[in-house]
Enzyme design. Structure first.
Site, PDB file in Angstrom:
ATOM      1  N   SER A   1       0.835  -1.202   0.000  1.00 54.48           N
ATOM      2  CA  SER A   1       0.000   0.000   0.000  1.00 54.48           C
ATOM      3  C   SER A   1       0.864   1.243   0.000  1.00 54.48           C
ATOM      4  CB  SER A   1      -0.862   0.050   1.262  1.00 54.48           C
ATOM      5  OG  SER A   1      -1.504  -1.150   1.475  1.00 54.48           O
TER       6      SER A   1
ATOM      7  N   HIS B   1      -1.050  -2.580  -7.109  1.00 61.55           N
ATOM      8  CA  HIS B   1      -1.731  -2.295  -5.847  1.00 61.55           C
ATOM      9  C   HIS B   1      -3.243  -2.381  -6.025  1.00 61.55           C
ATOM     10  CE1 HIS B   1      -2.847   0.620  -2.411  1.00 61.55           C
ATOM     11  NE2 HIS B   1      -2.811  -0.615  -1.981  1.00 61.55           N
TER      12      HIS B   1
ATOM     13  N   GLU C   1      -3.510   0.238  -9.003  1.00 62.00           N
ATOM     14  CA  GLU C   1      -2.414   1.166  -9.260  1.00 62.00           C
ATOM     15  C   GLU C   1      -1.233   0.337  -9.771  1.00 62.00           C
ATOM     16  OE1 GLU C   1      -2.970   4.771  -6.053  1.00 62.00           O
ATOM     17  OE2 GLU C   1      -2.219   2.885  -5.258  1.00 62.00           O
TER      18      GLU C   1
ATOM     19  N   ASN D   1      -3.428   6.220  -1.500  1.00 61.47           N
ATOM     20  CA  ASN D   1      -3.112   6.382  -0.077  1.00 61.47           C
ATOM     21  C   ASN D   1      -2.531   7.747   0.255  1.00 61.47           C
ATOM     22  OD1 ASN D   1      -4.114   4.157   1.291  1.00 61.47           O
ATOM     23  ND2 ASN D   1      -2.545   2.872   0.369  1.00 61.47           N
TER      24      ASN D   1
HETATM   25  N1  CAA Z   1     -15.275 -10.384  -1.809  1.00 59.59           N
HETATM   26  C1  CAA Z   1     -16.017 -10.529  -2.900  1.00 59.59           C
HETATM   27  N2  CAA Z   1     -17.170  -9.873  -3.107  1.00 59.59           N
HETATM   28  C2  CAA Z   1     -17.580  -9.041  -2.130  1.00 59.59           C
HETATM   29  C3  CAA Z   1     -16.863  -8.829  -0.962  1.00 59.59           C
HETATM   30  C4  CAA Z   1     -15.646  -9.550  -0.819  1.00 59.59           C
HETATM   31  N3  CAA Z   1     -14.876  -9.411   0.263  1.00 59.59           N
HETATM   32  N4  CAA Z   1     -17.525  -7.935  -0.204  1.00 59.59           N
HETATM   33  C5  CAA Z   1     -18.622  -7.592  -0.876  1.00 59.59           C
HETATM   34  N5  CAA Z   1     -18.649  -8.256  -2.049  1.00 59.59           N
HETATM   35  C6  CAA Z   1     -19.648  -8.158  -3.100  1.00 59.59           C
HETATM   36  C7  CAA Z   1     -20.981  -8.659  -2.627  1.00 59.59           C
HETATM   37  O1  CAA Z   1     -21.071 -10.070  -2.775  1.00 59.59           O
HETATM   38  C8  CAA Z   1     -21.930  -7.940  -3.539  1.00 59.59           C
HETATM   39  O2  CAA Z   1     -21.971  -8.577  -4.799  1.00 59.59           O
HETATM   40  P1  CAA Z   1     -23.305  -8.653  -5.683  1.00 59.59           P
HETATM   41  O3  CAA Z   1     -23.570  -7.236  -6.103  1.00 59.59           O
HETATM   42  O4  CAA Z   1     -22.904  -9.541  -6.810  1.00 59.59           O
HETATM   43  O5  CAA Z   1     -24.355  -9.207  -4.823  1.00 59.59           O
HETATM   44  C9  CAA Z   1     -21.264  -6.574  -3.729  1.00 59.59           C
HETATM   45  O6  CAA Z   1     -19.876  -6.785  -3.402  1.00 59.59           O
HETATM   46  C10 CAA Z   1     -21.815  -5.526  -2.811  1.00 59.59           C
HETATM   47  O7  CAA Z   1     -21.700  -6.014  -1.486  1.00 59.59           O
HETATM   48  P2  CAA Z   1     -22.790  -5.818  -0.364  1.00 59.59           P
HETATM   49  O8  CAA Z   1     -24.167  -5.733  -0.982  1.00 59.59           O
HETATM   50  O9  CAA Z   1     -22.590  -6.834   0.697  1.00 59.59           O
HETATM   51  O10 CAA Z   1     -22.414  -4.469   0.358  1.00 59.59           O
HETATM   52  P3  CAA Z   1     -22.281  -3.014  -0.189  1.00 59.59           P
HETATM   53  O11 CAA Z   1     -23.169  -2.695  -1.323  1.00 59.59           O
HETATM   54  O12 CAA Z   1     -22.377  -2.223   1.056  1.00 59.59           O
HETATM   55  O13 CAA Z   1     -20.773  -2.949  -0.748  1.00 59.59           O
HETATM   56  C11 CAA Z   1     -18.465  -2.603  -0.471  1.00 59.59           C
HETATM   57  C12 CAA Z   1     -19.689  -3.369   0.018  1.00 59.59           C
HETATM   58  C13 CAA Z   1     -18.179  -2.970  -1.903  1.00 59.59           C
HETATM   59  C14 CAA Z   1     -17.312  -3.034   0.414  1.00 59.59           C
HETATM   60  C15 CAA Z   1     -18.739  -1.058  -0.368  1.00 59.59           C
HETATM   61  O14 CAA Z   1     -19.157  -0.734   0.940  1.00 59.59           O
HETATM   62  C16 CAA Z   1     -17.527  -0.207  -0.688  1.00 59.59           C
HETATM   63  O15 CAA Z   1     -17.228   0.036  -1.850  1.00 59.59           O
HETATM   64  N6  CAA Z   1     -16.824   0.270   0.363  1.00 59.59           N
HETATM   65  C17 CAA Z   1     -15.595   1.069   0.207  1.00 59.59           C
HETATM   66  C18 CAA Z   1     -14.416   0.158   0.036  1.00 59.59           C
HETATM   67  C19 CAA Z   1     -13.145   0.924  -0.178  1.00 59.59           C
HETATM   68  O16 CAA Z   1     -13.052   2.134  -0.148  1.00 59.59           O
HETATM   69  N7  CAA Z   1     -12.088   0.153  -0.389  1.00 59.59           N
HETATM   70  C20 CAA Z   1     -10.738   0.682  -0.556  1.00 59.59           C
HETATM   71  C21 CAA Z   1     -10.038   0.646   0.757  1.00 59.59           C
HETATM   72  S1  CAA Z   1      -8.404   1.274   0.642  1.00 59.59           S
HETATM   73  C22 CAA Z   1      -7.503  -0.053   0.136  1.00 59.59           C
HETATM   74  O17 CAA Z   1      -7.947  -1.166   0.031  1.00 59.59           O
HETATM   75  C23 CAA Z   1      -6.087   0.189  -0.197  1.00 59.59           C
HETATM   76  C24 CAA Z   1      -5.118   0.365   0.833  1.00 59.59           C
HETATM   77  O18 CAA Z   1      -3.937   0.371   0.503  1.00 59.59           O
HETATM   78  C25 CAA Z   1      -5.447   0.598   2.245  1.00 59.59           C
END
Ligand code: CAA
Length: 282
Positions: free
Chosen positions: A119, A140, A152, A190
């Site tokens: 990250s 990334h 990325e 990040n």
């Molecule tokens: N693996 C696979 N699929 C997943 C999953 C996982 N861990 N979590 C959720 N999903 C899928 C669900 O199965 C669902 O699929 P369908 O549409 O086919 O049914 C879809 O994603 C949506 O999930 P939910 O309905 O359960 O929940 P939601 O609509 O609230 O979405 C979320 C969940 C996608 C996590 C959404 O809340 C989101 O986009 N959150 C922000 C995430 C974010 O910002 N991530 C970046 C973090 S920073 C990073 O990762 C980098 C770093 O270096 C720190």
């Protein structure tokens, strides 16, 4: 260079997502964990995600079996020797990453591409311990990997054109949108996201509102899918602390300085969703 087989180091939050995404995209994948127990937990997560997709009617069970058949696990790094691409997803620790690459460099043929899913740690610091600095690149991904569209692609000064193109092509083959970034601490996302997440903790520490209201504010006020405090728990407070420390060390800017509350929660083992407690309790 055509990538057919992928090795993944680590089957935690990010590693298991990378394995799942790669297998869904048609690649043969082998994942290495440090113990059978961690391996079973990581592979179990993938199975249950695929199970959910079948239950929702998004995949049939023949497809599920086909995907699972492309995935294998090991605790031995030597089993990754035949992979065309190796993606590292171990914890944000420079020494650990360097040690892993040094070992793999001795095991893998010269044409294997090494990619770090770090990250925040620049590629040159990792590539320098290998004899393949031209075949070293950053890939990334974002959590949850199977869902988030972005990758990325980090190009170090030593990354060859072929390696960079292969990494871009791999990202596209996984139906992701690649963006390019120079080899700088924190890359694009990040660099911008970390101060925002740390500011949310500072706002909570200052008592300006409850955690729920801070999150609701950003979700409904700015259209974010998750509030910053929920997102902290989702990414892992320990991971965000490690990123903040690396970024503060590099930039010495106050926006990257980890607030006391973040340090305390991590010290208490409250690392977010994965531990059952973080900012919130699950
Ligand atoms: N693996 C696979 N699929 C997943 C999953 C996982 N861990 N979590 C959720 N999903 C899928 C669900 O199965 C669902 O699929 P369908 O549409 O086919 O049914 C879809 O994603 C949506 O999930 P939910 O309905 O359960 O929940 P939601 O609509 O609230 O979405 C979320 C969940 C996608 C996590 C959404 O809340 C989101 O986009 N959150 C922000 C995430 C974010 O910002 N991530 C970046 C973090 S920073 C990073 O990762 C980098 C770093 O270096 C720190």
């Amino acid at each position: 260079m055509e990538i057919k087989s992928v090795g993944v180091i680590g089957c935690g939050l990010m590693g298991s997502g990378i394995v799942q995404m790669s297998a869904i995209s048609g690649f043969d994948v082998i994942v290495r964990e440090i113990s059978e127990q961690y391996l079973a937990t990581g592979l179990g997560k993938i199975s249950s995600q695929l199970e959910k997709a079948v239950a929702k009617g998004r995949m049939d069970s023949a497809k599920q079996e086909e995907i699972l058949a492309r995935i294998s696990g090991t605790t031995d790094l030597a089993d990754l020797a035949e992979c065309d691409l190796i993606i590292e997803a171990v914890t944000e620790n420079v020494e650990l990453k360097q040690e892993t690459w040094k070992t793999l460099d001795a095991i893998c043929p010269a044409n294997t591409i090494f990619a770090s899913n770090t990250s925040s740690i620049p590629m040159h610091i990792q590539a320098v311990v290998t004899n393949r600095q031209d075949r070293f690149v950053g890939l990334h991904f974002f959590n949850p990997v199977p869902v988030m569209k972005l990758v990325e692609v980090i190009r170090a000064a030593t990354t060859s054109d072929d390696t960079y193109e292969a990494a871009m092509q791999f990202a596209r083959s996984c139906r992701k949108v690649p963006v390019s970034c120079i080899d700088t601490v924190g890359f694009i996302v990040n660099r911008l996201l970390t101060p925002y997440l740390l500011d949310a903790i500072r706002a909570l520490e200052a008592g300006i509102a409850t955690a729920e209201d801070i999150d609701t504010g950003m979700k409904l006020g700015c259209g974010h899918p998750m509030g910053p405090l929920e997102l902290l728990d989702f990414v892992g407070l320990d991971t965000v602390l490690a990123i903040a420390e690396i970024m503060y060390e590099e930039f010495k800017l106050p926006q990257y300085e980890a607030p006391e509350m973040l340090r305390r929660l991590v010290k208490e083992g409250k690392t977010g969703r994965k531990s059952g407690t973080g900012i919130y309790t699950y």
